[in-house]
Design an enzyme around this catalytic site. Structure first.
Site, PDB file in Angstrom:
ATOM      1  N   SER A  98       0.801  -1.222   0.000  1.00 58.04           N
ATOM      2  CA  SER A  98       0.000   0.000   0.000  1.00 58.04           C
ATOM      3  C   SER A  98       0.832   1.269   0.000  1.00 58.04           C
ATOM      4  O   SER A  98       0.306   2.352  -0.256  1.00 58.04           O
ATOM      5  CB  SER A  98      -0.940   0.010   1.211  1.00 58.04           C
ATOM      6  OG  SER A  98      -0.192   0.081   2.413  1.00 58.04           O
TER       7      SER A  98
ATOM      8  N   LYS B 188       0.958   4.595   7.040  1.00 61.66           N
ATOM      9  CA  LYS B 188       0.391   5.432   5.980  1.00 61.66           C
ATOM     10  C   LYS B 188       1.038   6.820   6.045  1.00 61.66           C
ATOM     11  O   LYS B 188       1.804   7.140   6.958  1.00 61.66           O
ATOM     12  CB  LYS B 188      -1.134   5.574   6.132  1.00 61.66           C
ATOM     13  CG  LYS B 188      -1.898   4.259   6.197  1.00 61.66           C
ATOM     14  CD  LYS B 188      -1.883   3.488   4.885  1.00 61.66           C
ATOM     15  CE  LYS B 188      -2.653   2.177   5.018  1.00 61.66           C
ATOM     16  NZ  LYS B 188      -2.552   1.345   3.778  1.00 61.66           N
TER      17      LYS B 188
END
Length: 241
Positions: free
Chosen positions: A100, A151
């Site tokens: 990701s 993230k």
């Protein structure tokens, strides 16, 4: 005449007796200064302490393991305390569990993922900034496979974040995001989100393959473990973030 001869002969006898008494007194004085119960070896003056027996040539001193063992255990305990303290309060390392964050961070199930060094201390003295890559505890609506996620911070408290025309907007201003995976062709559209106080809007750099705040919502400030500062493994990916 005989009486005079006896008087003349008594002089040498008295002198000899005086010398004998002086010699005896000298000998007794020497023995009194010696250690009680010790016998001076031959050739040593009275009162001289006996010499310690010498170790034969080539003989080795028997090592004492107790002090060395104590020092070794103390050293190992000190190292362990330092490592635990650093890992708990200062730095830690995390493997990237998925793709990701490609291409910034490499991770997949059947390859060698990046090992990221995380600074746990900086946010105790400073605030979270936009574009920081953070590790945080899994939000309630995120998939349960991993306890922590990684993230990039996009939206700060009080801001409005939205996505359209392949870009991310803060209010009406489009963000310049050179870190986004070019293979995705930008960012897909998503509705505007107002970031509440004490929370952050986070997204993966691989915008076409990332479960982030677009799915599980904003993350709380208290859930942030720390800021990712470097890739430490593998060596070919070694770099600062």
């Amino acid at each position: 005449m005989a009486k005079g001869e006896r008087s003349a002969g008594a002089g040498p006898d008295l002198d000899l007796q005086a010398r004998i008494r002086a010699r005896v007194a000298e000998r007794r004085s020497g023995l009194a200064t010696a250690a009680p119960g010790s016998t001076p070896p031959d050739g040593q003056p009275p009162g001289t302490p006996p010499e310690r027996p010498r170790r034969p040539a080539g003989a080795r001193r028997r090592p004492s393991w107790t002090p060395r063992l104590a020092r070794a255990l103390t050293f190992l305990l000190t190292v362990a305390v330092i490592v635990v303290t650093l890992r708990s309060f200062v730095v830690a390392s995390y493997y990237i569990p998925s793709g990701s964050m490609e291409p910034t961070l490499h991770g997949c199930q059947h390859c060698e993922p990046d090992l990221v060094v995380v600074d746990k201390l900086s946010y105790r003295f400073g605030s979270v900034a936009r574009s920081d890559v953070v590790v945080f505890d899994r939000p309630p609506l995120a998939p349960p496979e991993d306890k922590q996620l990684i993230k990039r911070v996009i939206g700060l408290p009080g801001e409005t974040v939205s996505g359209h025309d392949g870009k991310v907007f803060i209010g009406v201003r489009a963000l310049d995001e050179p870190y986004v995976n070019p293979a995705c062709g930008g960012t897909g559209d998503f509705a505007a989100v107002v970031v509440p106080a004490g929370t952050y809007f986070v997204m993966g750099d691989n915008r076409c393959d990332s479960l982030d705040s677009r799915v599980f919502g904003v993350i709380s400030d208290s859930s942030i473990v720390g800021r990712s500062v470097a890739v430490s493994w593998p060596f070919k990916h070694l770099r600062w973030l």
